[in-house]
Design an enzyme around this catalytic site. Structure first.
Site, PDB file in Angstrom:
ATOM      1  N   ARG A 189      20.720  63.313  53.358  1.00 27.99           N
ATOM      2  CA  ARG A 189      21.492  62.270  52.693  1.00 27.99           C
ATOM      3  C   ARG A 189      21.153  62.228  51.204  1.00 27.99           C
ATOM      4  NH1 ARG A 189      19.955  57.852  53.246  1.00 27.99           N
ATOM      5  NH2 ARG A 189      17.988  58.236  54.327  1.00 27.99           N
ATOM      6  N   LYS A 229      25.163  57.700  59.203  1.00 29.40           N
ATOM      7  CA  LYS A 229      24.457  56.594  58.556  1.00 29.40           C
ATOM      8  C   LYS A 229      25.395  55.629  57.845  1.00 29.40           C
ATOM      9  CE  LYS A 229      20.315  57.591  59.927  1.00 29.40           C
ATOM     10  NZ  LYS A 229      19.723  56.779  61.027  1.00 29.40           N
ATOM     11  N   HIS A 275      16.996  49.993  63.720  1.00 28.11           N
ATOM     12  CA  HIS A 275      16.782  51.435  63.596  1.00 28.11           C
ATOM     13  C   HIS A 275      15.596  51.776  64.489  1.00 28.11           C
ATOM     14  CE1 HIS A 275      16.055  55.120  60.782  1.00 28.11           C
ATOM     15  NE2 HIS A 275      16.770  55.432  61.835  1.00 28.11           N
ATOM     16  N   SER A 295       9.719  58.681  60.146  1.00 28.57           N
ATOM     17  CA  SER A 295       9.510  60.091  60.450  1.00 28.57           C
ATOM     18  C   SER A 295       8.029  60.429  60.508  1.00 28.57           C
ATOM     19  CB  SER A 295      10.192  60.944  59.371  1.00 28.57           C
ATOM     20  OG  SER A 295       9.996  62.306  59.610  1.00 28.57           O
ATOM     21  N   LYS A 307       8.043  58.647  67.154  1.00 24.62           N
ATOM     22  CA  LYS A 307       9.040  57.782  67.815  1.00 24.62           C
ATOM     23  C   LYS A 307       9.830  58.544  68.877  1.00 24.62           C
ATOM     24  CE  LYS A 307      12.615  56.458  65.267  1.00 24.62           C
ATOM     25  NZ  LYS A 307      13.952  56.843  65.777  1.00 24.62           N
ATOM     26  N   THR A 308      10.342  59.713  68.509  1.00 26.23           N
ATOM     27  CA  THR A 308      11.152  60.479  69.461  1.00 26.23           C
ATOM     28  C   THR A 308      10.322  60.935  70.651  1.00 26.23           C
ATOM     29  OG1 THR A 308      12.584  61.248  67.672  1.00 26.23           O
ATOM     30  CG2 THR A 308      12.632  62.500  69.725  1.00 26.23           C
ATOM     31  N   ASP A 332      17.997  56.133  68.370  1.00 24.26           N
ATOM     32  CA  ASP A 332      18.008  55.835  66.932  1.00 24.26           C
ATOM     33  C   ASP A 332      18.574  54.479  66.516  1.00 24.26           C
ATOM     34  OD1 ASP A 332      17.268  56.931  64.367  1.00 24.26           O
ATOM     35  OD2 ASP A 332      19.386  57.091  63.907  1.00 24.26           O
ATOM     36  N   ARG A 335      18.391  69.956  61.836  1.00 22.29           N
ATOM     37  CA  ARG A 335      18.860  68.937  62.782  1.00 22.29           C
ATOM     38  C   ARG A 335      19.733  69.551  63.871  1.00 22.29           C
ATOM     39  NH1 ARG A 335      17.344  63.290  62.304  1.00 22.29           N
ATOM     40  NH2 ARG A 335      16.497  63.058  60.208  1.00 22.29           N
TER      41      ARG A 335
END
Length: 534
Positions: A61, A203, A223, A241, A245-246, A260, A325
Site C-alpha cells: 500500500r 483496505k 483489525h 506483523s 497473529k496468523t 483479518d 502475498r
C-alpha cells in the site's frame, strides 16, 4: 470466451458514465478469469496451479497517497491525520472524470458484484470495476460471493473503479504523485489509479467499514483474527506483523472465523471478508500447512519468484519485496467456519513481539488497561520484519490498524471497553518476543510455551491462580501456568541484571507515554490512568 448469461448491469454502468460493449466481462468464474490473465499475460501458473502475478511499481500500500474527500459528511467526523488525508471535492470530480475516460478507452473491462459482512444485518453490496482480470480474481477471492438469485436484484451500495495503468497529473489533481486512492462517502465511490497492488482494494473497503459500522451502527470494527472452540467459545487475536497473529489463531483444534477483519455487534462477531490475504515470505509447510496448501488453482500469488528453470515458488526469495502475498477463498482452509460468524468473544488476546524483553509472556488486563493497550497497538520490529530493519524498532499502530481508522482511536477503544464490561470478556496480553534480555542478548519466547499459555487462558485454567502486578505496566502476571516453566512468567526474574531490566522497562514506558500523548485529549480518564508508571 463468451460473456456469462448473467445480465450485465447496463443501466448502472451508464449512470457512472461508462460505455457498455461486448468487451465487458461480468461475474466471471475464477477459471475464466485465470484464462483471461494468461491470455493478457498478466501472470503465469505455478506448479500447483496457482496464478502468480507481479503488481508492478507498487508491492504494498501507499498510505501517503490515500485520500478521503472532505465534504459535509466527513468534515467533522473524520479524524484527519497523516493516514486520513483530506482532498477537495473538485479534485475528486476531476480524478473521477479521468478514470472514467481511461476505462472507456480500454479494450475490455472486468466487473464483479460481491458483498462484505457475513452478518446479513450489516451486509454491504460492492461493485468492483477493474482494468485487470487479476484484480477481479482478487475481489472474487477476498469478498463474499452472492448467489445467482442474489444477483437478480443486486444493487451496489459502494463501487470501486480500479485503473492501475492510469498515471494522474499530481499538480492538476491535488495529489502527491501519479497514483492515488480516493474515497468519497458522499458518492459512495472508491477510485484507485496508478497502483496495481491488489491490497489497496481490500483496505479501502476495510476503511469505509471502519467508518460506517462504528459511526452509524454502533458496531465495533476490528483489525483482528478470530476463531471458535468446540464448545462454541470465540476468541479474538489482535497483533501487528511479526507477532504471530496468523500462526496462533490458526489452531487445528478450533474453527477459523477469519484472519483479518471483523465486526462485533450486540450478539455476535462476524467476518467482513470471504477470503484470506496471507503473507507468504518464508512460507513453510510444517509451520503453516493451511496456507501452504491453499496455494492451488484459484489462488492469486503476488510478487514471488520461482526457483530457476522451474515453476516452483521460492518462498524465501524476497528480492521483489518482503511483502509477498497470496489471496484465496476462506473455503480453502479446511477448518474454516461458514458462515463466518461466532458468538460474543470470551477471550481477547493482544499479541506483541516485545524485542526489549520487558513485557510478561502473558498478563491479564483490566478494562482500562485493555483500552490503553488497544489504542497503543505496540510491537517491535526486528531484523527480517522489513527491509532496512537491523536493530529493534518500537512500533505503535492505534487499535492495531491505524492506517485504516477514519475515526478517532478513542471511539474504537470506547466501544471495546463497553463491550468488554457488558459481556465480562477477559483480555490478555501475550508477548511472543524476548525473555531474559533484549534482542541480541535474551532469547525469543518458545512457540510451544505461547501456545500453552493461550490454551490455558481459553480453558479457564488461569482463572484461579495467583497473580502479581507488574511494577511499571501494572498488568497482572500469573505465577503459574500449565505447560510453562514458572520462572519465565515474571520477565524481571529472567534477566541476569535486574538493574538493566528496570532501566529498559523505564525506557519502554517512556515510549508508550510519548506515543499516547497525541490521543490523550480524546479518551476517558479511565484510559489515561492505565498508562505505565515511571
Amino acid at each position: 470466451m463468451s460473456v456469462p448469461t448473467i445480465t450485465i448491469p447496463v443501466d448502472k454502468l451508464v449512470a457512472l458514465g461508462l460505455q457498455v460493449s461486448d468487451a465487458i466481462y461480468y461475474q466471471l468464474s475464477p477459471e475464466e478469469l485465470i484464462q483471461h490473465c494468461l491470455r493478457r499475460e498478466e501472470g503465469v501458473l505455478s506448479d500447483t496451479g496457482a496464478l502468480v502475478i507481479r503488481t508492478g511499481e507498487f508491492t504494498g500500500r501507499s498510505p501517503k497517497d490515500r485520500f478521503i474527500v472532505k465534504d459535509i459528511i466527513t468534515e467533522d467526523s473524520i479524524h484527519w491525520n497523516d493516514f486520513n488525508q483530506p482532498i477537495e471535492e473538485k479534485y475528486f470530480d476531476l480524478i473521477f472524470a479521468k478514470i472514467r475516460a481511461y476505462l472507456n478507452h480500454l479494450p475490455e473491462l472486468f466487473i464483479r458484484d460481491c458483498y462484505v459482512c457475513a452478518d446479513a444485518r450489516h451486509r454491504l453490496n460492492v461493485r468492483v470495476i477493474n482494468e485487470n482480470a487479476s484484480t477481479n480474481l482478487f475481489a472474487y477471492n477476498m469478498f463474499l460471493r452472492p448467489s445467482e438469485e442474489d444477483l437478480e436484484s443486486f444493487q451496489p451500495d459502494w463501487q470501486i473503479l480500479s485503473a492501475p495503468g492510469l498515471r494522474l497529473d499530481p499538480a492538476a489533481c491535488g495529489i502527491r504523485q501519479h497514483n492515488a486512492v480516493v474515497i468519497s462517502f458522499k458518492h459512495k465511490l472508491i477510485l484507485i489509479a496508478g497502483s496495481g497492488y491488489t491490497g489497496e482494494t481490500k483496505k479501502a473497503i476495510f476503511t469505509i467499514l471502519n467508518y460506517l459500522l462504528p459511526h452509524e451502527k454502533n458496531v465495533l470494527s476490528m483489525h483482528c483474527s478470530a476463531n471458535m472452540g468446540k464448545k462454541g467459545d470465540t476468541a479474538i487475536f489482535f497483533g501487528l506483523s511479526g507477532t504471530g497473529k496468523t500462526t496462533l489463531s490458526a489452531d487445528p483444534e478450533r474453527k477459523l472465523i477469519g484472519d483479518d477483519e471483523h465486526g462485533w455487534t450486540g450478539d455476535n462477531i462476524f467476518n467482513f471478508e470471504g477470503g484470506c490475504y496471507a503473507k507468504c515470505i518464508h512460507l513453510n509447510e510444517d509451520k503453516e500447512p493451511e496456507i501452504f496448501h491453499a496455494i492451488r488453482p484459484g489462488a492469486l500469488v503476488e510478487n514471488v519468484k520461482f526457483f530457476p528453470g522451474t515453476e516452483r515458488i521460492n518462498f524465501d526469495d524476497g528480492t521483489i519485496t518482503e511483502n509477498t502475498r497470496v489471496s484465496y477463498p476462506l473455503s480453502y482452509i479446511s477448518n474454516a467456519l461458514e458462515p463466518s460468524k461466532g458468538p460474543i468473544p470470551a477471550n481477547i488476546f493482544f499479541l506483541t513481539c516485545d524485542a526489549y524483553g520487558v513485557l510478561p509472556p502473558i498478563s491479564r488486563l483490566t478494562a482500562g488497561q485493555a483500552m490503553y493497550q488497544f489504542i497503543s497497538g505496540y510491537t517491535a520490529k526486528v531484523a527480517g520484519t522489513e527491509t532496512g530493519i537491523t536493530e529493534p524498532k518500537p512500533t505503535f499502530s492505534a487499535c492495531f490498524g491505524a492506517p485504516f481508522l477514519p475515526l478517532h482511536p478513542g471511539r474504537y477503544a470506547e466501544l471495546l471497553g463497553k463491550k468488554m464490561k457488558e459481556h465480562g470478556v477477559k483480555v490478555w496480553m501475550i508477548n511472543t518476543g524476548w525473555s531474559a534480555g533484549p534482542y541480541g542478548k535474551g532469547s525469543r519466547m518458545k512457540l510451544a510455551y505461547t501456545r500453552s499459555m493461550i490454551t490455558a487462558a481459553l480453558e479457564g485454567q488461569l482463572d484461579n491462580v495467583e497473580y502479581t502486578t507488574h511494577p511499571v505496566f501494572k498488568m497482572e502476571m500469573p505465577t503459574s501456568c500449565p505447560g510453562v516453566p514458572a520462572e519465565i512468567l515474571n520477565p524481571r526474574s529472567t534477566w541476569p541484571d535486574k538493574t538493566a531490566y528496570d532501566k529498559m522497562a523505564d525506557e519502554l514506558a517512556s515510549w508508550f507515554i510519548n506515543n499516547f500523548a497525541k490521543y490523550a485529549d480524546g479518551v476517558s480518564e479511565e484510559i489515561r490512568a492505565a498508562a505505565p508508571v515511571r
